[in-house]
Write a protein that holds these residues in place. Structure first.
Motif, short mmCIF file in Angstrom:
data_model
loop_
_atom_site.label_atom_id
_atom_site.label_comp_id
_atom_site.label_asym_id
_atom_site.label_seq_id
_atom_site.Cartn_x
_atom_site.Cartn_y
_atom_site.Cartn_z
N THR A 34 21.65 38.10 12.69
CA THR A 34 21.32 38.33 14.10
C THR A 34 22.43 37.78 14.98
N LEU A 37 25.33 40.14 14.87
CA LEU A 37 25.04 41.37 15.59
C LEU A 37 25.10 41.15 17.11
N ARG A 98 17.06 41.23 24.07
CA ARG A 98 17.60 41.97 22.93
C ARG A 98 16.83 41.53 21.70
N VAL A 100 16.21 42.17 17.70
CA VAL A 100 16.97 42.69 16.56
C VAL A 100 16.07 42.76 15.33
N ALA A 108 20.92 47.89 11.43
CA ALA A 108 20.18 47.03 12.35
C ALA A 108 19.78 47.85 13.57
N MET A 110 18.41 47.35 17.62
CA MET A 110 18.31 46.41 18.72
C MET A 110 17.58 47.14 19.84
#
Length: 155
Positions: A34, A37, A98, A100, A108, A110
């Motif tokens: 996470t 990302l 956001r 995730v 992934a 979001m």
């Protein structure tokens, strides 16, 4: 006054339950995937506000599909062209949420809310958007694969 006979058991229960009280969102935010990302998304937002071909090319998947909130759909090439030419200028893009998730090892999603300020030939726009973004891990880095957003009505 005598202590209650269940006090040690209750203390043990509280000590056991406290770690469970941490929200799933807080635990997810500590996940290294996470964090990576979110860092990639921060880099994407910066590259869209201060566009450079090198940064955008590295962050965007070759098969990008970017569906703007007005219904216009861009590919990687058309989005980079619009940003570099100045036809589309993101003045600000500030996510307020956001979320995730990782539905597959190298994919992934979001979702969340962001506030944008955009300048284009049709005029300047400010809006709050709900969005869904898809990221794909290619090698050791996350690349931006898809975007879909819709405007929230003004309050």
């Amino acid at each position: 006054m005598r202590p209650l006979p269940f006090a040690p058991a209750a203390s043990a229960l509280v000590a056991f339950a406290l770690p469970l009280a941490v929200s799933p969102r807080a635990m997810a935010a500590e996940d290294p995937r996470t964090q990576a990302l979110l860092a990639a998304d921060d880099a994407r937002l910066d590259a869209m506000i201060h566009p450079s071909r090198e940064a955008l090319d590295a962050l965007l998947c070759d098969d990008l599909r970017y569906a703007h909130s007005n219904g216009v759909v861009d590919t990687k090439a058309s989005l980079i062209d619009a940003l570099l030419s100045g036809r589309l200028r993101y003045l600000a893009n500030t996510p307020s949420e956001r979320n995730v998730s990782f539905p597959a090892p190298d994919v992934a999603t979001m979702s969340g809310t962001t506030r944008i300020q955009v300048a284009s030939p049709s005029g300047n726009t400010e809006a709050t958007l709900l969005f869904l973004a898809v990221w794909k891990r290619e090698g050791e880095r996350w690349r931006f694969l898809a975007w879909q957003s819709c405007r929230l009505p003004p309050k």
